[in-house]
Design a protein around this motif. Structure first.
Motif, PDB file in Angstrom:
ATOM      1  N   VAL A  21      -8.766  -1.219   1.685  1.00  0.00           N
ATOM      2  CA  VAL A  21      -9.084   0.100   1.532  1.00  0.00           C
ATOM      3  C   VAL A  21      -9.316   0.957  -0.069  1.00  0.00           C
ATOM      4  O   VAL A  21      -8.454   0.607  -0.792  1.00  0.00           O
ATOM      5  CB  VAL A  21      -7.885   1.180   2.258  1.00  0.00           C
ATOM      6  CG1 VAL A  21      -8.081   2.155   1.915  1.00  0.00           C
ATOM      7  CG2 VAL A  21      -7.828   0.653   3.504  1.00  0.00           C
ATOM      8  N   ARG A  22     -10.523   0.992  -0.361  1.00  0.00           N
ATOM      9  CA  ARG A  22     -11.216   1.295  -2.004  1.00  0.00           C
ATOM     10  C   ARG A  22      -9.738   2.645  -2.713  1.00  0.00           C
ATOM     11  O   ARG A  22      -8.802   3.183  -2.577  1.00  0.00           O
ATOM     12  CB  ARG A  22     -12.462   2.208  -2.195  1.00  0.00           C
ATOM     13  CG  ARG A  22     -13.607   1.375  -1.223  1.00  0.00           C
ATOM     14  CD  ARG A  22     -14.525   1.922  -1.566  1.00  0.00           C
ATOM     15  NE  ARG A  22     -14.785   2.962  -0.701  1.00  0.00           N
ATOM     16  CZ  ARG A  22     -15.504   3.875  -1.149  1.00  0.00           C
ATOM     17  NH1 ARG A  22     -16.099   4.064  -2.290  1.00  0.00           N
ATOM     18  NH2 ARG A  22     -15.671   5.043  -0.071  1.00  0.00           N
ATOM     19  N   VAL A  23      -9.402   2.048  -3.418  1.00  0.00           N
ATOM     20  CA  VAL A  23      -8.268   2.601  -4.949  1.00  0.00           C
ATOM     21  C   VAL A  23      -8.285   4.377  -4.657  1.00  0.00           C
ATOM     22  O   VAL A  23      -7.800   4.868  -4.758  1.00  0.00           O
ATOM     23  CB  VAL A  23      -8.673   2.528  -6.092  1.00  0.00           C
ATOM     24  CG1 VAL A  23      -8.042   3.312  -6.847  1.00  0.00           C
ATOM     25  CG2 VAL A  23      -7.919   0.424  -6.251  1.00  0.00           C
ATOM     26  N   PRO A  24      -9.599   4.553  -4.698  1.00  0.00           N
ATOM     27  CA  PRO A  24      -9.666   6.621  -4.517  1.00  0.00           C
ATOM     28  C   PRO A  24      -9.199   7.004  -3.417  1.00  0.00           C
ATOM     29  O   PRO A  24      -9.258   7.956  -3.004  1.00  0.00           O
ATOM     30  CB  PRO A  24     -10.774   6.255  -4.961  1.00  0.00           C
ATOM     31  CG  PRO A  24     -11.502   5.250  -5.648  1.00  0.00           C
ATOM     32  CD  PRO A  24     -11.468   3.719  -5.053  1.00  0.00           C
ATOM     33  N   ILE A  25      -9.551   6.240  -1.860  1.00  0.00           N
ATOM     34  CA  ILE A  25      -8.963   6.719  -1.136  1.00  0.00           C
ATOM     35  C   ILE A  25      -8.059   6.754  -0.652  1.00  0.00           C
ATOM     36  O   ILE A  25      -7.078   7.457  -0.242  1.00  0.00           O
ATOM     37  CB  ILE A  25     -10.290   5.886   0.514  1.00  0.00           C
ATOM     38  CG1 ILE A  25     -11.417   6.155   0.430  1.00  0.00           C
ATOM     39  CG2 ILE A  25      -8.938   5.875   1.544  1.00  0.00           C
ATOM     40  CD1 ILE A  25     -12.134   5.643   1.096  1.00  0.00           C
ATOM     41  N   VAL A  26      -7.465   5.032  -1.160  1.00  0.00           N
ATOM     42  CA  VAL A  26      -5.828   5.106  -1.405  1.00  0.00           C
ATOM     43  C   VAL A  26      -4.767   6.788  -1.870  1.00  0.00           C
ATOM     44  O   VAL A  26      -3.606   7.031  -0.979  1.00  0.00           O
ATOM     45  CB  VAL A  26      -5.255   3.851  -1.650  1.00  0.00           C
ATOM     46  CG1 VAL A  26      -3.623   3.781  -1.844  1.00  0.00           C
ATOM     47  CG2 VAL A  26      -5.319   3.062  -1.068  1.00  0.00           C
ATOM     48  N   TYR A  27      -5.331   6.193  -2.860  1.00  0.00           N
ATOM     49  CA  TYR A  27      -4.388   7.902  -3.863  1.00  0.00           C
ATOM     50  C   TYR A  27      -5.024   9.459  -3.400  1.00  0.00           C
ATOM     51  O   TYR A  27      -4.032   9.686  -2.909  1.00  0.00           O
ATOM     52  CB  TYR A  27      -5.356   8.145  -5.463  1.00  0.00           C
ATOM     53  CG  TYR A  27      -5.259   7.057  -5.908  1.00  0.00           C
ATOM     54  CD1 TYR A  27      -4.354   6.945  -7.107  1.00  0.00           C
ATOM     55  CD2 TYR A  27      -6.021   5.912  -6.934  1.00  0.00           C
ATOM     56  CE1 TYR A  27      -3.763   6.518  -7.333  1.00  0.00           C
ATOM     57  CE2 TYR A  27      -5.426   4.705  -8.017  1.00  0.00           C
ATOM     58  CZ  TYR A  27      -3.846   5.135  -7.884  1.00  0.00           C
ATOM     59  OH  TYR A  27      -3.555   4.234  -9.277  1.00  0.00           O
ATOM     60  N   ALA A  28      -6.128   9.010  -2.621  1.00  0.00           N
ATOM     61  CA  ALA A  28      -6.519  10.120  -1.789  1.00  0.00           C
ATOM     62  C   ALA A  28      -5.342  10.900  -0.547  1.00  0.00           C
ATOM     63  O   ALA A  28      -4.466  11.578  -0.406  1.00  0.00           O
ATOM     64  CB  ALA A  28      -8.217  10.737  -1.418  1.00  0.00           C
ATOM     65  N   ILE A  29      -5.542   9.478  -0.229  1.00  0.00           N
ATOM     66  CA  ILE A  29      -4.371   9.822   1.426  1.00  0.00           C
ATOM     67  C   ILE A  29      -2.861  10.125   0.674  1.00  0.00           C
ATOM     68  O   ILE A  29      -2.155  10.706   1.059  1.00  0.00           O
ATOM     69  CB  ILE A  29      -4.844   8.315   1.941  1.00  0.00           C
ATOM     70  CG1 ILE A  29      -5.774   7.951   2.865  1.00  0.00           C
ATOM     71  CG2 ILE A  29      -3.256   8.531   3.358  1.00  0.00           C
ATOM     72  CD1 ILE A  29      -6.048   7.107   3.731  1.00  0.00           C
ATOM     73  N   GLU A  30      -2.702   9.049  -0.428  1.00  0.00           N
ATOM     74  CA  GLU A  30      -1.196   9.437  -0.465  1.00  0.00           C
ATOM     75  C   GLU A  30      -1.226  10.943  -1.461  1.00  0.00           C
ATOM     76  O   GLU A  30      -0.163  11.273  -1.328  1.00  0.00           O
ATOM     77  CB  GLU A  30      -0.938   9.178  -1.880  1.00  0.00           C
ATOM     78  CG  GLU A  30      -0.730   7.450  -1.483  1.00  0.00           C
ATOM     79  CD  GLU A  30       0.440   6.159  -2.636  1.00  0.00           C
ATOM     80  OE1 GLU A  30      -0.129   6.688  -3.664  1.00  0.00           O
ATOM     81  OE2 GLU A  30       0.541   4.840  -2.157  1.00  0.00           O
ATOM     82  N   GLU A  31      -2.370  11.775  -1.584  1.00  0.00           N
ATOM     83  CA  GLU A  31      -1.949  13.537  -1.679  1.00  0.00           C
ATOM     84  C   GLU A  31      -2.107  13.741  -0.584  1.00  0.00           C
ATOM     85  O   GLU A  31      -2.852  15.256  -0.620  1.00  0.00           O
ATOM     86  CB  GLU A  31      -2.925  13.533  -2.453  1.00  0.00           C
ATOM     87  CG  GLU A  31      -2.585  13.059  -4.141  1.00  0.00           C
ATOM     88  CD  GLU A  31      -1.071  13.257  -4.812  1.00  0.00           C
ATOM     89  OE1 GLU A  31      -0.984  14.420  -4.501  1.00  0.00           O
ATOM     90  OE2 GLU A  31      -0.900  12.735  -5.518  1.00  0.00           O
ATOM     91  N   ASP A  32      -2.376  13.276   0.375  1.00  0.00           N
ATOM     92  CA  ASP A  32      -2.443  14.239   1.972  1.00  0.00           C
ATOM     93  C   ASP A  32      -4.245  14.713   2.437  1.00  0.00           C
ATOM     94  O   ASP A  32      -4.129  16.079   2.941  1.00  0.00           O
ATOM     95  CB  ASP A  32      -1.530  15.330   2.341  1.00  0.00           C
ATOM     96  CG  ASP A  32       0.364  14.699   2.899  1.00  0.00           C
ATOM     97  OD1 ASP A  32       0.225  13.667   3.407  1.00  0.00           O
ATOM     98  OD2 ASP A  32       1.059  15.247   1.724  1.00  0.00           O
ATOM     99  N   ASP A  33      -4.994  14.348   1.657  1.00  0.00           N
ATOM    100  CA  ASP A  33      -6.139  14.450   1.106  1.00  0.00           C
ATOM    101  C   ASP A  33      -7.250  13.319   2.044  1.00  0.00           C
ATOM    102  O   ASP A  33      -7.387  12.489   1.605  1.00  0.00           O
ATOM    103  CB  ASP A  33      -6.711  14.633   0.262  1.00  0.00           C
ATOM    104  CG  ASP A  33      -8.836  14.512   0.059  1.00  0.00           C
ATOM    105  OD1 ASP A  33      -8.935  15.226   1.295  1.00  0.00           O
ATOM    106  OD2 ASP A  33      -8.578  14.685  -0.815  1.00  0.00           O
ATOM    107  N   PHE A  34      -7.344  13.585   2.906  1.00  0.00           N
ATOM    108  CA  PHE A  34      -8.184  12.445   4.517  1.00  0.00           C
ATOM    109  C   PHE A  34      -9.300  12.952   3.949  1.00  0.00           C
ATOM    110  O   PHE A  34     -10.484  12.721   5.484  1.00  0.00           O
ATOM    111  CB  PHE A  34      -7.453  13.315   5.746  1.00  0.00           C
ATOM    112  CG  PHE A  34      -5.858  12.446   5.756  1.00  0.00           C
ATOM    113  CD1 PHE A  34      -5.356  11.122   5.904  1.00  0.00           C
ATOM    114  CD2 PHE A  34      -5.134  13.428   5.645  1.00  0.00           C
ATOM    115  CE1 PHE A  34      -4.517  10.995   5.774  1.00  0.00           C
ATOM    116  CE2 PHE A  34      -3.812  13.256   5.842  1.00  0.00           C
ATOM    117  CZ  PHE A  34      -3.234  11.905   5.725  1.00  0.00           C
ATOM    118  N   SER A  35     -10.260  14.063   3.166  1.00  0.00           N
ATOM    119  CA  SER A  35     -11.685  14.008   3.623  1.00  0.00           C
ATOM    120  C   SER A  35     -12.325  13.091   3.414  1.00  0.00           C
ATOM    121  O   SER A  35     -13.612  12.822   3.506  1.00  0.00           O
ATOM    122  CB  SER A  35     -11.780  15.446   2.497  1.00  0.00           C
ATOM    123  OG  SER A  35     -11.632  15.168   1.065  1.00  0.00           O
TER     124      SER A  35
END
Length: 279
Positions: free
Chosen positions: A51-65
């Motif tokens: 899973v790409r690094v930007p997506i991991v960071y986004a999910i940890e911020e509850d951003d699933f967009s």
């Protein structure tokens, strides 16, 4: 008559019991806390899950967009939960509860169709047809030339006259050449034996795919539209992530992979020379 304040300085309304709340942490907070507890960095989690690094960071911020939709978001949540030691089913259930429930099979009909993958239509083999036509023309010309030479070297003038007077329509016709066989789908244009070659085709709908070489170089990361194909090669290994894997037709080293992938399913695959074999 005046009404005094409560001893603690709050109004009587503040003495009411609080409303019940879900005290669970958010999905992103739970994943981040579990990752930190396991002494893992975002880069390490990204490497182990693809899973790409930007997506991991986004999910940890509850951003699933950035996930590309509920199907992919649920798959990422499940994958990250396993990587950090959490219960994937519980977090996916929490995601569904917070995002309108589990995606219905009919909410995106083409993506969730139960119809299995249809084989790619064979295209006319124009090269083989041209070769066959040339063989026929050359054969006929050679036969005609041979017949003329034979007539000229006859032993008698009468026989020679009869041979020359024979109508062209009476000359034996060359046997029609057999049409060249159409190349089978399992032989994709001379696949190199010293490399690993993967061909992906989106049959029923679009699919998000990612492909990496053995050294970690990103070869492709994006959407494969319906009807489009991508071919990847590496000297030793290819790592793939297939979103909506059920709509993908997959050839590895010239051979079709008979998979059981379902529409909407996210699959992580690795192939090397000598496969097909799911990694």
């Amino acid at each position: 008559m005046s009404i005094g304040n409560a001893p603690d300085g709050n109004s009587p309304a503040d003495d009411r019991p609080p409303l019940p709340e879900d005290d669970r942490p958010s999905i992103g907070r739970a994943l981040r806390d579990a990752r930190l507890a396991a002494n893992l960095t975002v880069e390490e989690v990204s490497h182990s899950t693809r899973v790409r690094v930007p997506i991991v960071y986004a999910i940890e911020e509850d951003d699933f967009s950035r996930c590309g939709g509920d199907v992919y978001a649920r798959g990422h949540v499940r994958t990250l939960a396993r990587a950090v030691g959490l219960d994937p089913a519980a977090l996916v259930e929490q995601y569904d509860a917070e995002h309108g429930g589990r995606p219905a099979p009919t909410s995106a009909a083409p993506m969730f169709e139960a119809e299995r993958i249809r084989p790619e239509r064979r295209r006319p083999n124009w090269t083989a047809a041209m070769v066959a036509a040339i063989v026929v023309v050359v054969g006929f010309a050679g036969f005609t030339l041979f017949g003329q030479n034979g007539a000229g070297t006859g032993s008698g003038s009468a026989a020679s006259g009869q041979a020359s007077a024979r109508p062209p329509s009476q000359a034996p016709k060359p046997a029609p050449s057999k049409p060249a066989p159409i190349a089978s789908e399992s032989a994709i244009a001379a696949v190199p034996q010293d490399k690993v070659t993967v061909k992906l085709t989106a049959i029923d709908d679009k699919s998000w795919i990612s492909a990496k070489a053995r050294d970690g170089k990103l070869l492709f990361d994006g959407l494969l539209e319906k009807g489009d194909s991508k071919t990847f090669q590496d000297d030793e290994r290819l790592d793939l992530i297939l979103g909506n894997a059920g709509v993908i037709e997959l050839f590895v080293n010239g051979k079709k992979v008979q998979d059981e992938f379902a529409p909407g399913q996210v699959e992580r695959l690795t192939y090397t020379r000598g496969d097909p074999e799911v990694g």
